[in-house]
Design a protein around this motif. Structure first.
Motif, PDB file in Angstrom:
ATOM      1  N   GLU A  34      27.377  42.072  35.578  1.00 37.86           N
ATOM      2  CA  GLU A  34      27.415  41.019  34.564  1.00 37.86           C
ATOM      3  C   GLU A  34      28.326  41.511  33.448  1.00 37.86           C
ATOM      4  O   GLU A  34      27.940  42.350  32.633  1.00 37.86           O
ATOM      5  N   LEU A  35      29.552  40.995  33.420  1.00 38.76           N
ATOM      6  CA  LEU A  35      30.560  41.466  32.474  1.00 38.76           C
ATOM      7  C   LEU A  35      30.558  40.589  31.231  1.00 38.76           C
ATOM      8  O   LEU A  35      30.644  39.358  31.331  1.00 38.76           O
ATOM      9  N   ASP A  36      30.481  41.222  30.073  1.00 42.19           N
ATOM     10  CA  ASP A  36      30.472  40.507  28.796  1.00 42.19           C
ATOM     11  C   ASP A  36      31.692  40.919  27.978  1.00 42.19           C
ATOM     12  O   ASP A  36      31.650  41.919  27.263  1.00 42.19           O
ATOM     13  N   PRO A  37      32.806  40.154  28.071  1.00 42.03           N
ATOM     14  CA  PRO A  37      33.968  40.445  27.229  1.00 42.03           C
ATOM     15  C   PRO A  37      33.704  39.937  25.808  1.00 42.03           C
ATOM     16  O   PRO A  37      33.576  38.735  25.597  1.00 42.03           O
ATOM     17  N   THR A  38      33.601  40.832  24.861  1.00 41.96           N
ATOM     18  CA  THR A  38      33.231  40.417  23.513  1.00 41.96           C
ATOM     19  C   THR A  38      33.866  41.320  22.465  1.00 41.96           C
ATOM     20  O   THR A  38      34.098  42.507  22.706  1.00 41.96           O
ATOM     21  N   LEU A  39      34.145  40.728  21.301  1.00 40.92           N
ATOM     22  CA  LEU A  39      34.634  41.487  20.155  1.00 40.92           C
ATOM     23  C   LEU A  39      33.482  42.031  19.315  1.00 40.92           C
ATOM     24  O   LEU A  39      33.691  42.846  18.422  1.00 40.92           O
ATOM     25  N   GLU A  40      32.271  41.555  19.595  1.00 42.58           N
ATOM     26  CA  GLU A  40      31.105  41.989  18.825  1.00 42.58           C
ATOM     27  C   GLU A  40      30.694  43.408  19.232  1.00 42.58           C
ATOM     28  O   GLU A  40      30.893  43.821  20.369  1.00 42.58           O
ATOM     29  N   ILE A  41      30.137  44.132  18.274  1.00 43.19           N
ATOM     30  CA  ILE A  41      29.581  45.452  18.567  1.00 43.19           C
ATOM     31  C   ILE A  41      28.186  45.254  19.150  1.00 43.19           C
ATOM     32  O   ILE A  41      27.244  44.884  18.435  1.00 43.19           O
ATOM     33  N   VAL A  42      28.066  45.445  20.435  1.00 42.42           N
ATOM     34  CA  VAL A  42      26.799  45.217  21.128  1.00 42.42           C
ATOM     35  C   VAL A  42      25.808  46.329  20.783  1.00 42.42           C
ATOM     36  O   VAL A  42      26.164  47.501  20.717  1.00 42.42           O
ATOM     37  N   SER A  43      24.565  45.933  20.579  1.00 40.90           N
ATOM     38  CA  SER A  43      23.508  46.900  20.268  1.00 40.90           C
ATOM     39  C   SER A  43      22.811  47.330  21.558  1.00 40.90           C
ATOM     40  O   SER A  43      22.113  46.537  22.191  1.00 40.90           O
TER      41      SER A  43
ATOM     42  N   VAL B 189      45.751  38.602  21.616  1.00 35.76           N
ATOM     43  CA  VAL B 189      46.590  37.767  20.756  1.00 35.76           C
ATOM     44  C   VAL B 189      47.740  38.594  20.183  1.00 35.76           C
ATOM     45  O   VAL B 189      48.871  38.108  20.057  1.00 35.76           O
ATOM     46  N   VAL B 190      47.472  39.844  19.828  1.00 41.12           N
ATOM     47  CA  VAL B 190      48.509  40.741  19.333  1.00 41.12           C
ATOM     48  C   VAL B 190      49.641  40.861  20.351  1.00 41.12           C
ATOM     49  O   VAL B 190      50.828  40.736  20.020  1.00 41.12           O
ATOM     50  N   ILE B 191      49.278  41.097  21.598  1.00 37.31           N
ATOM     51  CA  ILE B 191      50.285  41.284  22.635  1.00 37.31           C
ATOM     52  C   ILE B 191      51.051  39.994  22.903  1.00 37.31           C
ATOM     53  O   ILE B 191      52.274  40.008  23.080  1.00 37.31           O
ATOM     54  N   GLN B 192      50.356  38.857  22.910  1.00 40.19           N
ATOM     55  CA  GLN B 192      51.053  37.597  23.125  1.00 40.19           C
ATOM     56  C   GLN B 192      52.030  37.315  21.986  1.00 40.19           C
ATOM     57  O   GLN B 192      53.146  36.808  22.216  1.00 40.19           O
TER      58      GLN B 192
ATOM     59  N   VAL C  35      49.399  47.691  28.598  1.00 33.01           N
ATOM     60  CA  VAL C  35      50.667  46.939  28.542  1.00 33.01           C
ATOM     61  C   VAL C  35      51.725  47.423  29.522  1.00 33.01           C
ATOM     62  O   VAL C  35      52.775  46.798  29.639  1.00 33.01           O
ATOM     63  N   GLU C  36      51.467  48.519  30.237  1.00 32.49           N
ATOM     64  CA  GLU C  36      52.515  49.059  31.118  1.00 32.49           C
ATOM     65  C   GLU C  36      52.960  48.041  32.155  1.00 32.49           C
ATOM     66  O   GLU C  36      54.151  47.962  32.487  1.00 32.49           O
ATOM     67  N   THR C  37      52.029  47.250  32.679  1.00 28.77           N
ATOM     68  CA  THR C  37      52.406  46.218  33.654  1.00 28.77           C
ATOM     69  C   THR C  37      53.342  45.194  33.024  1.00 28.77           C
ATOM     70  O   THR C  37      54.330  44.763  33.650  1.00 28.77           O
TER      71      THR C  37
ATOM     72  N   SER D 246      40.614  41.688  30.485  1.00 31.76           N
ATOM     73  CA  SER D 246      41.638  40.821  31.052  1.00 31.76           C
ATOM     74  C   SER D 246      42.884  41.579  31.488  1.00 31.76           C
ATOM     75  O   SER D 246      43.533  41.209  32.475  1.00 31.76           O
ATOM     76  N   MET D 247      43.239  42.649  30.774  1.00 29.77           N
ATOM     77  CA  MET D 247      44.502  43.337  31.036  1.00 29.77           C
ATOM     78  C   MET D 247      44.362  44.540  31.961  1.00 29.77           C
ATOM     79  O   MET D 247      45.381  45.079  32.416  1.00 29.77           O
ATOM     80  N   TRP D 248      43.127  44.974  32.232  1.00 25.92           N
ATOM     81  CA  TRP D 248      42.977  46.126  33.125  1.00 25.92           C
ATOM     82  C   TRP D 248      41.800  46.002  34.073  1.00 25.92           C
ATOM     83  O   TRP D 248      41.942  46.143  35.286  1.00 25.92           O
ATOM     84  N   LEU D 249      40.610  45.725  33.559  1.00 29.20           N
ATOM     85  CA  LEU D 249      39.392  45.850  34.370  1.00 29.20           C
ATOM     86  C   LEU D 249      39.273  44.791  35.456  1.00 29.20           C
ATOM     87  O   LEU D 249      38.920  45.108  36.605  1.00 29.20           O
TER      88      LEU D 249
END
Length: 293
Positions: A128-137, A220-223, A239-241, A108-111
Motif C-alpha cells: 500500500e503505497l502512500d505518495p505524500t508530502l506530509e510527514i507521516v507519524s 513541479v520543480v523538475i517540470q 533525473v538521470e533518465t 513517480s520518478m524512481w519507485l
C-alpha cells in the motif's frame, strides 16, 4: 442489528483519527475521499455521542481538547490492534500488507517503475503505497516504512541511510551558463533551500542575490526546469533518465556534497521489523545499489 451505545460508528472514528492527525477538516476530507461537510458531520456525531468536545475551533485552525488527546491515544491503539489481528490472519493465509510512504517525486520518478519486480519476487506481500508530502507519524501507526529524502537522522524514528544522493544544477536541454555567477538566474527549489545552499557552498558560489521560486513538490520543480522556468538542483537518482532522454541537461557534474544527504529508510522507533518490512528493505537496498550512481 441493535447498535451498542458505547460503540461509535467506525466512519466517525476514522474521521476523528484523520482530523486529529492532520489538524484540518479539509485535509482529512481529501485523504478519506469524502466531502468536508461529511467529515464535520462525523465529528459532530462523535462529540454528541461522547458528550464532550474533541476539538477547539479557532479562527483559522483547530486543536485537540485534553479529552480529544486522551481519546486519540486509545483510538489509535484500538486501530493498531485491529490492524495487527488482520495482518496476522492474512499472514496465516499466505498474504501480508505493507504500508509504505514516500515523497511523490521518489514514487513517480524512481519507485513505481521498479515496484513490480518486488511483487514478482514476493507475490504474497501487498504494497500500500502512500505518495505524500506530509510527514507521516509512525508513532501513530500511519505507515510501516517510509523513504525520506534529506539530511538525517531524525528524532522519533529509526532511520537507516539507503543511498547518498549526488546533486548538481540542471536546466532545460541545450541550456548552458557560467556557474560562477547565478545572480541573474531564477533558482527553482522545493520547500527549502537546503540543496542549493549545500551545492553552492561546496563550489564557493554566492547565490545570495539570485531570484528564488519555492515550489511545493520536487515533481513541479523538475517540470518547471524542463519548461525553461529556471535552474533546479538535480537529484541524480531521479533525473538521470530525463537527462538521457534529452529533456534536461546537467550544468555541472553531479557530486556528493554531504554524506548524510540522501534517501533514508524510516520506521517507528524501537519497532521490530516484520517479515514483510525486512524483505522490502532488503529489496530496496539492492535496487538502489544497482543504479550505479
Amino acid at each position: 442489528m441493535r447498535s451498542s451505545p458505547n460503540l461509535p460508528p467506525l466512519l466517525s472514528l476514522r474521521a476523528f483519527s484523520a482530523v486529529a492527525r492532520l489538524l484540518s477538516f479539509r485535509k482529512a476530507a481529501d485523504e478519506l475521499l469524502i466531502s468536508q461537510s461529511t467529515v464535520s458531520h462525523h465529528i459532530r456525531q462523535l462529540e454528541t455521542m461522547l458528550g464532550t468536545p474533541l476539538f477547539v475551533r479557532h479562527a483559522r485552525s483547530i486543536s485537540l481538547t485534553p479529552e480529544g488527546e486522551r481519546y486519540l491515544v486509545e483510538i489509535n491503539a484500538a486501530f493498531r490492534t485491529i490492524t495487527d489481528a488482520t495482518a496476522e490472519l492474512r499472514a496465516e493465509a499466505g498474504r501480508e500488507t505493507l504500508r509504505v510512504t514516500a515523497l511523490p517525486s521518489f514514487c513517480s520518478m524512481w519507485l513505481m517503475s521498479r515496484l513490480a519486480s518486488f511483487s514478482d519476487v514476493h507475490p504474497g506481500i501487498d504494497i500500500e503505497l502512500d505518495p505524500t508530502l506530509e510527514i507521516v507519524s509512525f508513532a501513530r501507526d500511519e505507515a510501516d516504512l517510509g523513504v525520506r529524502f534529506g539530511i538525517g537522522p531524525w528524532k522519533g524514528v529509526d532511520a537507516r541511510l539507503l543511498h547518498v544522493e549526488k546533486i548538481a544544477p540542471i536546466a532545460h536541454s541545450g541550456r548552458t551558463l557560467p556557474l560562477t555567477d547565478l545572480s541573474d538566474e531564477q533558482l527553482l527549489m522545493s520547500r527549502k533551500e537546503q540543496e542549493w545552499q549545500s551545492w553552492a557552498e561546496s563550489r564557493g558560489i554566492d547565490i545570495a542575490g539570485a531570484k528564488r521560486m519555492p515550489l511545493n513538490d520536487y515533481n513541479v520543480v523538475i517540470q518547471a526546469a524542463i519548461d525553461g522556468g529556471g535552474v533546479a538542483i538535480g537529484r541524480q537518482l531521479l533525473v538521470e533518465t530525463l537527462v538521457r532522454e534529452g529533456r534536461l541537461t546537467w550544468l555541472a557534474e553531479p557530486e556528493t556534497v554531504d554524506e548524510g544527504l540522501g534517501y533514508w529508510l524510516v520506521s517507528a522507533e524501537g519497532r521490530p521489523f516484520t517479515r514483510a518490512m525486512s524483505l522490502f528493505a532488503e529489496w530496496l537496498t539492492v535496487a538502489l545499489a544497482e543504479t550505479g550512481f
